[in-house]
Design a protein around this motif. Structure first.
Motif, PDB file in Angstrom:
ATOM      1  N   ALA A 248       0.814  -1.217   0.000  1.00  0.00           N
ATOM      2  CA  ALA A 248       0.000   0.000   0.000  1.00  0.00           C
ATOM      3  C   ALA A 248       0.848   1.268   0.000  1.00  0.00           C
ATOM      4  O   ALA A 248       0.505   2.264  -0.656  1.00  0.00           O
ATOM      5  CB  ALA A 248      -0.929  -0.010   1.207  1.00  0.00           C
ATOM      6  N   ILE A 249       1.978   1.236   0.719  1.00  0.00           N
ATOM      7  CA  ILE A 249       2.792   2.448   0.865  1.00  0.00           C
ATOM      8  C   ILE A 249       3.716   2.664  -0.324  1.00  0.00           C
ATOM      9  O   ILE A 249       3.967   3.808  -0.724  1.00  0.00           O
ATOM     10  CB  ILE A 249       3.601   2.374   2.183  1.00  0.00           C
ATOM     11  CG1 ILE A 249       2.655   2.453   3.384  1.00  0.00           C
ATOM     12  CG2 ILE A 249       4.632   3.498   2.260  1.00  0.00           C
ATOM     13  CD1 ILE A 249       3.340   2.250   4.725  1.00  0.00           C
ATOM     14  N   ARG A 250       4.211   1.568  -0.931  1.00  0.00           N
ATOM     15  CA  ARG A 250       5.191   1.717  -2.016  1.00  0.00           C
ATOM     16  C   ARG A 250       4.732   2.689  -3.104  1.00  0.00           C
ATOM     17  O   ARG A 250       5.468   3.615  -3.470  1.00  0.00           O
ATOM     18  CB  ARG A 250       5.540   0.339  -2.602  1.00  0.00           C
ATOM     19  CG  ARG A 250       6.414   0.373  -3.860  1.00  0.00           C
ATOM     20  CD  ARG A 250       7.778   0.979  -3.581  1.00  0.00           C
ATOM     21  NE  ARG A 250       8.586   1.122  -4.767  1.00  0.00           N
ATOM     22  CZ  ARG A 250       8.576   2.174  -5.582  1.00  0.00           C
ATOM     23  NH1 ARG A 250       7.753   3.186  -5.335  1.00  0.00           N
ATOM     24  NH2 ARG A 250       9.374   2.239  -6.625  1.00  0.00           N
ATOM     25  N   PRO A 251       3.531   2.569  -3.668  1.00  0.00           N
ATOM     26  CA  PRO A 251       3.143   3.508  -4.741  1.00  0.00           C
ATOM     27  C   PRO A 251       2.937   4.941  -4.250  1.00  0.00           C
ATOM     28  O   PRO A 251       3.072   5.887  -5.035  1.00  0.00           O
ATOM     29  CB  PRO A 251       1.845   2.910  -5.288  1.00  0.00           C
ATOM     30  CG  PRO A 251       1.339   1.996  -4.227  1.00  0.00           C
ATOM     31  CD  PRO A 251       2.534   1.491  -3.507  1.00  0.00           C
ATOM     32  N   LEU A 252       2.626   5.111  -2.968  1.00  0.00           N
ATOM     33  CA  LEU A 252       2.421   6.465  -2.446  1.00  0.00           C
ATOM     34  C   LEU A 252       3.715   7.278  -2.455  1.00  0.00           C
ATOM     35  O   LEU A 252       3.676   8.508  -2.539  1.00  0.00           O
ATOM     36  CB  LEU A 252       1.877   6.408  -1.012  1.00  0.00           C
ATOM     37  CG  LEU A 252       0.481   5.813  -0.807  1.00  0.00           C
ATOM     38  CD1 LEU A 252       0.130   5.828   0.668  1.00  0.00           C
ATOM     39  CD2 LEU A 252      -0.562   6.573  -1.620  1.00  0.00           C
TER      40      LEU A 252
ATOM     41  N   ALA B  76      -0.780  15.637   2.773  1.00  0.00           N
ATOM     42  CA  ALA B  76      -1.750  14.565   2.545  1.00  0.00           C
ATOM     43  C   ALA B  76      -1.057  13.219   2.420  1.00  0.00           C
ATOM     44  O   ALA B  76      -1.607  12.179   2.818  1.00  0.00           O
ATOM     45  CB  ALA B  76      -2.582  14.856   1.293  1.00  0.00           C
ATOM     46  N   LEU B  77       0.157  13.210   1.863  1.00  0.00           N
ATOM     47  CA  LEU B  77       0.902  11.967   1.742  1.00  0.00           C
ATOM     48  C   LEU B  77       1.210  11.393   3.115  1.00  0.00           C
ATOM     49  O   LEU B  77       1.021  10.196   3.362  1.00  0.00           O
ATOM     50  CB  LEU B  77       2.204  12.204   0.970  1.00  0.00           C
ATOM     51  CG  LEU B  77       3.215  11.047   0.968  1.00  0.00           C
ATOM     52  CD1 LEU B  77       2.647   9.839   0.237  1.00  0.00           C
ATOM     53  CD2 LEU B  77       4.543  11.467   0.352  1.00  0.00           C
ATOM     54  N   LEU B  78       1.678  12.242   4.019  1.00  0.00           N
ATOM     55  CA  LEU B  78       2.004  11.773   5.358  1.00  0.00           C
ATOM     56  C   LEU B  78       0.758  11.301   6.090  1.00  0.00           C
ATOM     57  O   LEU B  78       0.798  10.317   6.840  1.00  0.00           O
ATOM     58  CB  LEU B  78       2.691  12.887   6.146  1.00  0.00           C
ATOM     59  CG  LEU B  78       4.022  13.380   5.559  1.00  0.00           C
ATOM     60  CD1 LEU B  78       4.608  14.487   6.421  1.00  0.00           C
ATOM     61  CD2 LEU B  78       5.013  12.232   5.435  1.00  0.00           C
ATOM     62  N   ALA B  79      -0.362  11.970   5.860  1.00  0.00           N
ATOM     63  CA  ALA B  79      -1.609  11.560   6.500  1.00  0.00           C
ATOM     64  C   ALA B  79      -2.028  10.171   6.020  1.00  0.00           C
ATOM     65  O   ALA B  79      -2.487   9.335   6.810  1.00  0.00           O
ATOM     66  CB  ALA B  79      -2.704  12.573   6.199  1.00  0.00           C
ATOM     67  N   GLN B  80      -1.853   9.914   4.716  1.00  0.00           N
ATOM     68  CA  GLN B  80      -2.179   8.581   4.185  1.00  0.00           C
ATOM     69  C   GLN B  80      -1.298   7.511   4.795  1.00  0.00           C
ATOM     70  O   GLN B  80      -1.761   6.427   5.162  1.00  0.00           O
ATOM     71  CB  GLN B  80      -2.031   8.575   2.665  1.00  0.00           C
ATOM     72  CG  GLN B  80      -3.122   9.308   1.904  1.00  0.00           C
ATOM     73  CD  GLN B  80      -2.870   9.257   0.411  1.00  0.00           C
ATOM     74  OE1 GLN B  80      -2.031   9.997  -0.115  1.00  0.00           O
ATOM     75  NE2 GLN B  80      -3.586   8.392  -0.276  1.00  0.00           N
ATOM     76  N   ILE B  81      -0.002   7.837   4.915  1.00  0.00           N
ATOM     77  CA  ILE B  81       0.927   6.868   5.502  1.00  0.00           C
ATOM     78  C   ILE B  81       0.585   6.619   6.965  1.00  0.00           C
ATOM     79  O   ILE B  81       0.580   5.475   7.435  1.00  0.00           O
ATOM     80  CB  ILE B  81       2.377   7.360   5.344  1.00  0.00           C
ATOM     81  CG1 ILE B  81       2.786   7.325   3.868  1.00  0.00           C
ATOM     82  CG2 ILE B  81       3.325   6.506   6.186  1.00  0.00           C
ATOM     83  CD1 ILE B  81       4.142   7.928   3.585  1.00  0.00           C
ATOM     84  N   ASP B  82       0.285   7.686   7.697  1.00  0.00           N
ATOM     85  CA  ASP B  82      -0.074   7.543   9.112  1.00  0.00           C
ATOM     86  C   ASP B  82      -1.285   6.628   9.272  1.00  0.00           C
ATOM     87  O   ASP B  82      -1.334   5.792  10.182  1.00  0.00           O
ATOM     88  CB  ASP B  82      -0.375   8.911   9.726  1.00  0.00           C
ATOM     89  CG  ASP B  82       0.887   9.729   9.962  1.00  0.00           C
ATOM     90  OD1 ASP B  82       1.990   9.166   9.847  1.00  0.00           O
ATOM     91  OD2 ASP B  82       0.765  10.934  10.246  1.00  0.00           O
TER      92      ASP B  82
END
Length: 900
Positions: free
Chosen positions: A724-728, A760-766
C-alpha cells in the motif's frame, strides 16, 4: 497437531541441498537439512534454514487475473477463461504474424518437467526457437566453455573433490555467500588438512578470501590475461603434463604461441598484482598432486565470459588435472535447476539432450521423437535479443514464467519500456509482488516450493526428486500443468484433429517421456525414474539402464565428448571489458550476491529475519573514495552510468580497492525506487554465449542534496502495508524499503526528497501504519518541516514516523528492538531536536548471526572480554548452525582482540 516430514530439495542455489519439510498437511511449519542427501549431508545456509518463513500468503498470486486492455486494471478470473483467452491471443498472433512473433522467457527455478513442457510447447507446437531462460544471465558462458574445450556441457567433478583436492582455485565467486554449504565443506577440509592450498581470484576481498592462502585482487575483467600468465609460467617451469597433452588434447601449439606474450611482467601489470603473487599461484597449481577450480558469475557475466572459461579450463588440460580425484574445472551453478534447463534445451540455441537447435540432424531426431514434421531451423533470440525484439515490436506476445526480468536484466530502462509496449504479456508466477507482474496482461498463479513435484539437477550433475508437502494456496497450479492446459487448447487451432502432444497427467509421466531424449548422449540418464531416485537416493548422470549407477567423475579414461575423443585447447587473447574507467565515469561498478538474500527477493523479501545482516541497498566504496568526495557513511549519492541513475546510501568498505564500487544485485524497483541495481548495468554480451556483462560497468557518483527525510518503522501486517505504501512514495527522490525483526516483523522505510511532500501523503501513511489513532505521541515543528510520531502500546513502540530530519532513527530502532519504551524516549520526544538523547548510541547494530539471532555488538562485547571463536560459539551460539557468519566473526576478532 499431527505433523509429518517430507524429503525434498531447496529452491535456492545450484548446490541442490536436501531438505526435510515439517508440515501438518496444510501448512509448512519448519525445515531442516536432510542428513541423507549427499549434496549437503544435513547442512543448510541461512536462506535454506528459513524457507518455512518465506511463504507469506499476502505476497502470493492466488487466482488468475486478466487485463482486457492496456491502462486497465486486472480482474480476477477463472482458469478456463484465462487459458481460453491466452490460447486465442497466441493463436491469433501466430496466424497473423508467424510463430516467431511470440516468445517464452523461463527460469532456472523451474523443475525439469516444467522445462520440458515449455520446450515442447515452443518448438513442437508453436514452431519457434524463441525460448530462453534467465540461466542465460548466469551460466551460458560456462556452457560454451565446457562445449568448446571438452565437447559437452558436462561439469566433470563431484562435491567430494572439494575435500580431496590439494589445491583449489576459486575465481569470480564469493562462495561463502553464494554457495555457503559448499564453502563449509571447504572450511572443514582446510581445517583438517592445513597443507591444502586455496587461491581466490576476486577484485574484492570477500568473506571467501578469509580461507585463502593467496588472494589475487586483479583488476576487474582481466581474468584471461591472468590465466594465460599462469600458463606461461607453468610452461617455463615445466609444470605441465606433456604425455597427457600429447595423448588426449588438440591445438596446444596455438595456445603455447599465444601465451608467450603473457610474461610475468606484462601479466602483473595488466592484472594489477605483483609478479611474486603470480609466481606463487603458478607454483601452487603446478606442483599440486591434484588441482580443482571453482567459479561462478565473476567469470561468466562478461563480454569475454566464454574466453575466461576456456582460459581456465586450459590450465587443467595443460597439467592433466581432469578426470581424477580432487581435480577438474567445476562451475558452480547459480540457480537450483539451471542444469536441468541446460539438459532439456531451455536456451534458444539448444534442444533437449544436449542437442543444438542449429544442427539439422539434432532437429530431425527430436522432431521424430515428438512426432512432428520438423522443428524450426533458425536459432531463437537469446535474453538480451529477445527483449529488444519485444521493444521493437517484433515480439507481440510474451510468456514469462518464474522469473523477474523487470529486476534481473541489465539496462532496466529498456526492459521496462519493452514490457510496457508489448501487446500481450503473460506472467506465470508464485508471487504477485515482483516488478514484472505489474506488466502482466494475464497473471497465472503458480505453485511454489513445498507445493510441487518433479526433479532438479545440481552443480555436480546430481538429479534429486523434489516432493510436494502441502497443496498450493488458492487456485495456484504446478507450472507443468499450466503449460499443458494451454497447449491442449492451442493445439485445437494449430493441429486440429491430431492426437495431443501434451497428454500428461503427472510429473513422473513427463520425466519418463523426456529421459529417452538423453539416451546415448553424454548426459544419458535414461535408466532413472522418480521411483528409482526414491529408492536409491539422488543420482549423478550419466546413469543408464546398463550401468545402473551414477557417475562421480567424467573423463577418467581420458576420452572426451568430441568427435575424436580429444579435449581442445582454446587460444583467445585477453580483451578489455566493454567499459573501463574514464574522466566521465571514473569508478568500476561490480554487482554481486549477499549472504541472506536471493535474486530479486520475491521470496526472501517476505522474511524479515533475512534483512538482519544487510537491510538496504548500499553502494560500497573504499574509504579513500569517500574522503576524496567528502562523503560520510550513510550519505545519499546519485550514482550514474551511461544507462541510468540511482540514488543510494554509501558505506565505507576497505575490502574494495580504490577506483571500484560494489552494489548488491538483489534490489529492484520494488525495494529501491529508480528501477533498482540493474538500471546501471550494461547489456553488452559475449558473442558466443550471449551472456551480458553484468559484473562490470563504469559509473560516477555525486552527493545527493536531499534535506527532507522520512523514516518509518511499523510492526504487523508488513506485506499488506508494504504494497500500500510503495506507490504512495513514488514522488520522493529516494526510497529504500525493507523488513526487520525476527519475532516481531516490521516494515522499515528510509526516504528523502529535495522539498517536503504534501501533508496529505504523510496523513495517508499515518493511516496505513496506525498512527492516526490510539496512543500516539505527536510533535510537529512546521517551520523546519520536522515531525515525530511514535505509537506506544502495552509499554513498547509499535510504530514510528520521523520527517524532516531523522538523526535518531537508529537509536529509535534500538528502543523498538528492546521492547521497552522508557522515560528517556518520552523526554526525547518532547525535545525540539530529533537527535538521540545525550550519550545514547545512534549506531546501527546489524544481526551478524542470523541463525541464532546474535548481533554484531554482542559479538564485539564478547571479543573485548577476551573470548575467541570457540568461546563466542559456546557463549552466544553464533557460528554453530549454518556457519555463514564465521568469516566475519574472524575479521572482528582480528581487529578487536586485546593482545595477550
Amino acid at each position: 497437531m499431527s505433523t509429518q516430514s517430507t524429503a525434498s530439495t531447496c529452491c535456492y542455489c545450484g548446490v541442490g541441498c536436501g531438505v526435510l519439510i515439517e508440515h501438518d498437511g496444510k501448512r509448512v511449519l519448519d525445515v531442516a537439512g536432510d542428513p541423507a542427501h549427499p549434496a549437503n549431508l544435513g547442512r543448510l545456509c541461512s536462506k535454506g534454514a528459513t524457507l518455512h518463513k518465506t511463504g507469506d500468503l499476502a505476497a502470493r498470486a492466488l487466482y488468475p487475473e486478466l487485463r482486457l486492455g492496456k491502462g486497465l486494471s486486472r480482474s480476477r478470473t477463472d482458469w478456463d477463461s484465462a487459458m481460453s483467452h491466452a490460447a486465442e491471443v497466441f493463436g491469433r498472433t501466430i496466424a497473423e504474424h508467424g510463430p516467431d512473433s511470440v516468445a517464452f522467457y523461463i527460469s532456472g527455478q523451474l523443475l525439469t518437467e516444467d522445462y520440458y513442457c515449455f520446450n515442447k510447447l515452443a518448438r513442437a507446437l508453436v514452431g519457434t526457437n524463441n525460448i530462453d531462460s534467465n540461466s542465460r544471465l548466469c551460466m551460458s558462458s560456462a556452457v560454451v566453455g565446457y562445449k568448446r574445450s571438452l565437447g559437452a556441457d558436462a561439469p566433470p567433478c563431484s562435491y567430494e573433490d572439494i575435500e580431496q583436492s590439494d589445491c583449489l582455485l576459486i575465481a569470480g565467486s564469493n562462495m561463502a555467500f553464494a554457495h555457503p554449504v559448499l564453502f563449509r565443506r571447504l572450511e572443514a577440509a582446510k581445517a583438517a588438512d592445513p597443507s591444502k592450498r586455496v587461491i581466490v581470484i576476486d577484485p574484492r576481498r570477500t568473506d571467501t578470501c578469509e580461507i585463502a592462502d593467496l588472494h589475487l585482487a586483479i583488476e576487474p575483467g582481466t581474468d584471461v590475461a591472468l590465466f594465460h600468465g599462469i600458463l606461461h609460467l607453468l610452461l617455463w617451469e615445466g609444470w605441465i603434463d606433456r604425455d597427457f597433452i600429447e595423448a588426449h588434447t588438440d591445438r596446444f601449439d596455438q595456445l603455447k604461441t599465444l601465451v608467450r606474450d603473457y610474461s610475468p611482467a606484462i601479466t602483473a601489470q595488466l592484472c594489477g598484482i605483483s609478479e611474486d603473487d603470480l609466481h606463487s599461484a603458478a607454483r601452487m597449481i603446478g606442483t599440486a598432486p591434484s588441482f580443482l577450480s571453482l567459479w561462478c558469475m565473476g567469470l561468466n557475466q562478461s563480454s569475454a565470459g566464454s574466453a575466461k572459461n576456456n582460459a581456465l579450463i586450459n590450465l587443467h588440460l595443460a597439467t592433466g588435472q581432469i578426470g581424477k580425484v580432487g581435480s577438474g574445472p567445476f562451475s558452480l551453478t547459480g540457480q537450483p535447476n539451471a542444469m536441468g534447463g541446460r539438459e532439456t534445451g531451455s536456451l534458444s540455441n539448444l534442444l533437449p539432450g544436449h542437442r543444438e537447435a542449429g544442427n539439422a540432424e539434432h532437429r530431425a531426431e527430436v522432431a521424430e521423437y515428438w512426432g512432428v514434421d520438423a522443428l524450426p531451423a533458425n536459432v531463437g533470440l537469446s535474453a538480451i535479443e529477445l527483449f529488444e525484439g519485444v521493444r521493437s515490436g517484433r515480439i507481440k506476445a510474451l510468456w514469462i514464467a518464474c522469473t523477474n526480468p523487470a529486476q534481473s536484466m541489465p539496462n532496466q530502462t529498456l526492459i521496462h519500456e519493452a514490457l510496457a509496449t508489448c501487446p500481450f504479456v503473460i506472467v506465470q508466477e508464485a508471487f504477485f509482488t515482483t516488478e514484472t507482474c505489474r506488466y502482466a496482461d494475464l497473471l497465472l498463479p503458480a505453485a511454489s516450493w513445498g507445493e510441487k513435484e518433479g526433479t532438479v539437477t545440481n552443480s555436480e550433475r546430481r538429479i534429486s526428486h523434489v516432493r510436494s508437502a502441502v497443496a498450493a494456496p488458492g487456485d495456484a497450479r504446478p507450472d507443468w500443468a499450466i503449460v499443458c492446459d494451454f497447449a491442449r487448447r492451442l493445439e485445437k487451432q494449430l493441429r486440429p484433429g491430431q492426437p495431443s502432444l501434451f497428454d500428461f497427467t503427472s510429473p513422473a509421466q513427463i520425466f519418463d517421456e523426456y529421459k529417452a531424449l538423453t539416451a546415448g548422449r553424454d548426459l544419458d540418464y535414461s535408466g532413472l525414474s522418480h521411483a528409482l531416485i526414491d529408492t536409491l537416493g539422488p543420482q549423478q548422470w550419466p546413469f543408464n539402464a546398463e550401468t545402473g549407477q551414477g557417475t562421480a567423475r567424467l573423463y577418467s579414461d581420458g576420452i572426451f565428448a568430441t568427435d575424436n575423443g580429444h579435449a581442445r585447447f582454446v587460444a583467445e587473447p585477453y580483451r578489455a571489458a566493454q567499459e573501463t574507467r574514464d574522466a566521465q565515469f571514473p569508478l568500476i561498478l561490480n554487482t554481486g550476491r549477499l549472504r541472506d538474500h536471493w535474486h530479486g527477493m520475491s521470496r526472501t523479501g517476505t522474511a524479515a529475519q533475512l534483512f538482519g545482516h544487510v537491510e538496504q541497498a548500499l553502494l560500497s566504496l573504499h574509504p579513500d573514495e569517500l574522503r576524496r568526495r567528502n562523503l560520510n557513511e550513510g550519505d545519499l549519492v546519485r550514482v550514474s552510468s551511461r544507462r541510468g541513475e540511482l540514488i543510494l546510501p554509501v558505506e565505507s568498505d576497505a575490502q574494495i580497492s580504490p577506483g571500484q564500487a560494489f552494489l548488491p544485485m538483489h534490489w529492484g524497483d520494488r525495494f529501491l525506487k529508480g528501477l533498482g541495481s540493474n538500471v546501471l548495468t550494461q547489456p553488452a554480451f559475449d558473442p558466443l554465449s550471449k551472456q551480458p556483462e553484468l559484473k562490470q560497468s563504469s559509473i560516477n557518483i555525486a552527493h545527493a542534496e536531499l534535506p527532507w527525510e522520512l523514516f518509518i518503522l511499523a510492526e504487523g501486517r508488513v506485506q499488506e502495508r508494504f504494497e500500500a505504501i510503495r506507490p504512495l512514495c513514488e514522488s520522493l527522490d529516494y526510497l529504500g524499503m525493507g523488513l526487520i525483526g525476527r519475532d516481531r516483523p516490521a516494515l522499515l522505510i528510509r526516504a528523502a526528497a529535495a522539498t517536503p511532500p504534501d501533508t496529505a501523503l504523510l496523513a495517508q501513511i499515518d493511516t496505513l501504519i496506525g498512527l492516526d489513532n490510539g496512543p500516539v505521541l505527536r510533535y510537529d515543528d512546521a517551520g523546519r518541516a520536522i515531525g515525530k510520531r511514535v505509537k506506544i502500546e502495552d509499554g513498547r513502540i509499535t510504530a514510528v514516523r520521523l520527517t524532516g530530519e531523522t538523526a535518531a532513527r537508529n537509536w529509535l530502532r534500538g528502543v523498538w528492538q528492546s521492547g521497552e519504551a522508557d522515560a528517556e524516549l518520552r523526554r526525547w520526544f518532547l525535545a525540539p531536536v530529533s537527535a538521540p538523547p545525550g550519550g545514547a548510541s545512534n549506531q546501527q547494530d546489524k544481526t551478524l548471526c542470523n541463525c541464532m539471532n546474535v548481533s554484531q555488538s554482542q559479538i564485539c562485547a564478547g571479543i573485548e572480554r577476551g573470548l575467541n571463536l570457540d568461546g563466542l560459539k559456546q557463549e552466544l551460539g553464533c557460528g554453530t548452525q549454518c556457519g555463514s557468519c564465521v568469516p566475519e566473526i574472524k575479521r572482528l576478532i582480528s581487529s578487536l582482540a586485546v593482545p595477550a
